[in-house]
Design an enzyme around this catalytic site. Structure first.
Site, short mmCIF file in Angstrom:
data_model
loop_
_atom_site.label_atom_id
_atom_site.label_comp_id
_atom_site.label_asym_id
_atom_site.label_seq_id
_atom_site.Cartn_x
_atom_site.Cartn_y
_atom_site.Cartn_z
N ARG A 29 0.82 -1.21 0.00
CA ARG A 29 0.00 0.00 0.00
C ARG A 29 0.85 1.26 0.00
NH1 ARG A 29 -5.55 -0.63 1.73
NH2 ARG A 29 -6.15 -2.68 0.99
N ARG A 33 -3.85 6.54 0.73
CA ARG A 33 -4.39 7.73 1.37
C ARG A 33 -3.42 8.50 2.27
NH1 ARG A 33 -9.30 5.10 4.09
NH2 ARG A 33 -7.77 3.44 3.98
N ARG A 42 -7.75 11.19 -5.90
CA ARG A 42 -9.01 10.51 -5.58
C ARG A 42 -10.20 11.47 -5.54
NH1 ARG A 42 -11.78 8.18 -4.45
NH2 ARG A 42 -11.94 7.04 -2.53
N ASP A 78 -6.69 -3.15 -7.20
CA ASP A 78 -7.26 -3.68 -5.97
C ASP A 78 -7.53 -5.16 -6.19
OD1 ASP A 78 -8.52 -2.87 -3.23
OD2 ASP A 78 -9.93 -4.26 -4.13
N TYR A 154 -14.74 -11.81 0.80
CA TYR A 154 -15.56 -10.65 0.43
C TYR A 154 -16.83 -11.07 -0.30
CZ TYR A 154 -11.70 -7.66 1.82
OH TYR A 154 -10.74 -7.03 2.55
O1 1CP Z 1 0.28 0.79 -3.50
C1 1CP Z 1 -0.57 -0.04 -3.18
O2 1CP Z 1 -0.22 -1.13 -2.68
C2 1CP Z 1 -2.01 0.29 -3.32
C3 1CP Z 1 -2.77 -0.60 -4.26
C4 1CP Z 1 -3.76 -1.53 -3.56
C5 1CP Z 1 -3.54 -2.85 -3.14
C6 1CP Z 1 -2.23 -3.63 -3.15
C7 1CP Z 1 -5.12 -1.21 -3.31
C8 1CP Z 1 -5.80 0.06 -3.61
N1 1CP Z 1 -5.72 -2.35 -2.81
C9 1CP Z 1 -4.78 -3.34 -2.69
C10 1CP Z 1 -4.96 -4.73 -2.27
C11 1CP Z 1 -6.08 -5.06 -1.37
N2 1CP Z 1 -7.36 -4.60 -1.38
C12 1CP Z 1 -6.00 -6.06 -0.36
C13 1CP Z 1 -4.79 -6.89 -0.10
C14 1CP Z 1 -3.80 -6.12 0.70
C15 1CP Z 1 -4.16 -5.91 2.14
O3 1CP Z 1 -4.34 -6.92 2.84
O4 1CP Z 1 -4.23 -4.76 2.55
C16 1CP Z 1 -7.23 -6.14 0.26
C17 1CP Z 1 -7.62 -7.05 1.41
C18 1CP Z 1 -8.08 -5.22 -0.39
C19 1CP Z 1 -9.51 -4.97 -0.10
C20 1CP Z 1 -9.70 -3.53 0.20
N3 1CP Z 1 -9.82 -2.57 -0.79
C21 1CP Z 1 -9.78 -2.89 1.44
C22 1CP Z 1 -9.66 -3.60 2.80
C23 1CP Z 1 -11.01 -3.78 3.42
C24 1CP Z 1 -10.99 -4.69 4.64
O5 1CP Z 1 -11.45 -5.84 4.52
O6 1CP Z 1 -10.52 -4.24 5.70
C25 1CP Z 1 -9.96 -1.52 1.22
C26 1CP Z 1 -10.10 -0.44 2.25
C27 1CP Z 1 -9.98 -1.34 -0.19
C28 1CP Z 1 -10.08 -0.06 -0.95
C29 1CP Z 1 -8.78 0.44 -1.46
N4 1CP Z 1 -8.00 -0.25 -2.39
C30 1CP Z 1 -6.87 0.47 -2.65
C31 1CP Z 1 -6.91 1.66 -1.86
C32 1CP Z 1 -5.85 2.74 -1.83
C33 1CP Z 1 -8.09 1.62 -1.11
C34 1CP Z 1 -8.57 2.68 -0.12
C35 1CP Z 1 -9.75 3.38 -0.62
C36 1CP Z 1 -9.56 4.76 -1.21
O7 1CP Z 1 -8.54 5.17 -1.76
O8 1CP Z 1 -10.54 5.48 -1.11
#
Ligand code: 1CP
Length: 368
Positions: A29, A33, A42, A78, A154
């Protein structure tokens, strides 16, 4: 970060447990944010839109690399993106995460999902982003996907979950539908990851973020077979394969059996102990507590040096956090962390005696 720089391959070398000039570092990540420029991006588009628009996905991927000398980039996407591309009704809600319109609750839902997963996956936008990135980057590009269990969590829960109770109930109650769902998601994951490598990704990470909610027996029986198939389906590509999960301390021996090149560990297990469990013929990635980055620099430094001490200068360590960067992390802290890891792990050039480098300049307090 431009092309005029020589290609930095220390991340790929460490994944293969080859000698490196210093320990490579990147952050899960690392786009996100905690960066004001990401928050600005965003404001103009939601996450799935950023992912679907190659120019924006490239911009989000590059943002952290303009600030710090990380040794790898990770494609901005994602884990739910391929499912969305296949036609699953999923949206990403700010402050929540992925939300699925029609959760999987019955055997016939699984049948429908299996057909969706087997259909054509239109991921041309991902391939275009990977292509554009390769011409910009002087560090390796990591492609990624979610693992079958984490995707299933999910799909079955309908959104993020603390205990994954519905997912586990489905796993225990649906002896036929569960392995069918794991297989369908696994095959889609393999096809999706293969196309990322064909487009130019130089390493792959499979996020099984929530596998740590299972006990070793259930993991081995209900998840490991699909993970073995996933890594077997990627092995001929010849790129490093990273297998990551959170809270997997008791699963590490089993995870090794899945067949990845690198196993990622969270912060709950000391790195040396985790490596003993995985086996030293496999590389390891981790494992600073992401929350450690919220403290004063002195404590960040001490914790990071603790991780390096446990890695012991062995080949095959990729420094990372134990999970994703937290949104309240000061960006400057990550930049200092990258420099610290690089500086404190300098290896003597080939042909010179070892000894200098690793512990150089470490105070007694840092060593303990
Ligand atoms: O640089 C990077 O690594 C960002 C790219 C990235 C990655 C690797 C995003 C963008 N998502 C992910 C993978 C991801 N998404 C995982 C595996 C990694 C981890 O365990 O953290 C998982 C479980 C998700 C699912 C997901 N998508 C969540 C977690 C929810 C939960 O169950 O707690 C969330 C909050 C998202 C949304 C999301 N995806 C990515 C971002 C930056 C965000 C935040 C939302 C936003 O920007 O508004």
């Amino acid at each position: 970060m431009a092309q005029d720089r020589p290609f930095n391959d220390r991340f790929l070398r460490a994944c293969r447990r080859e000698p490196v000039d210093c320990t490579p570092v990147w952050f899960m990540r690392q786009a996100g944010r905690y960066l004001p420029e990401y928050r600005a991006l965003r404001e103009t588009a939601d996450v799935l839109e950023v992912i679907r628009t190659p120019k924006l996905a490239v911009e989000a991927t590059l943002q952290p690399l303009r600030r710090m000398e990380v040794d790898a980039a990770i494609l901005f996407s994602d884990i739910m993106a391929p499912l969305a591309a296949a036609g699953v009704d999923v949206r990403i809600e700010p402050g929540v995460g992925p939300v699925v319109g029609s959760p999987i609750r019955t055997t016939s839902d699984v049948g429908r999902l299996a057909r969706t997963c087997a259909g054509r996956l239109d991921v041309s936008h991902v391939l275009e982003a990977v292509n554009l990135l390769r011409s910009e980057l002087s560090v390796p590009l990591i492609g990624f996907a979610g693992a079958p269990f984490t995707l299933a969590s999910y799909l079955v829960e309908g959104g993020p979950s603390r205990d994954h109770a519905r997912t586990k109930a489905f796993m225990h109650g649906e002896a036929d539908a569960w392995p069918r769902m794991m297989d369908a998601l696994g095959s889609m994951t393999v096809a999706y990851l293969r196309s990322q490598v064909e487009a130019g990704a130089q390493a792959l990470q499979v996020f099984d973020s929530w596998a740590g909610s299972l006990d070793p027996e259930d993991y081995e029986r209900h998840v490991l077979p699909a993970m073995r198939d996933v890594f077997a389906g990627l092995a001929d590509l010849g790129v490093p394969l990273i297998h990551f999960g959170v809270g997997t301390g008791e699963l590490l021996g089993c995870m090794r059996e899945a067949g990845a090149t690198v196993v990622g560990v969270d912060w709950r297990v000391p790195l040396d102990l985790a490596w003993d469990r995985i086996g030293h013929d496999v590389a390891i990635q981790g494992n600073l507590d992401p929350a450690a980055c919220l403290g004063p620099w002195r404590s960040v430094e001490a914790k990071a040096l603790g991780v390096l001490r446990r890695a012991g200068g062995r080949s095959g360590h990729v420094f990372n956090l134990g999970h994703g960067v937290l949104p309240s992390t000061p960006p400057e802290t990550l930049g200092r962390l990258v420099d610290l890891v690089h500086r404190r792990t300098v290896r003597p050039p080939a042909g010179q005696p070892a000894g200098a480098g690793l512990d150089d300049g470490m105070t007694a307090a840092e060593r303990h």
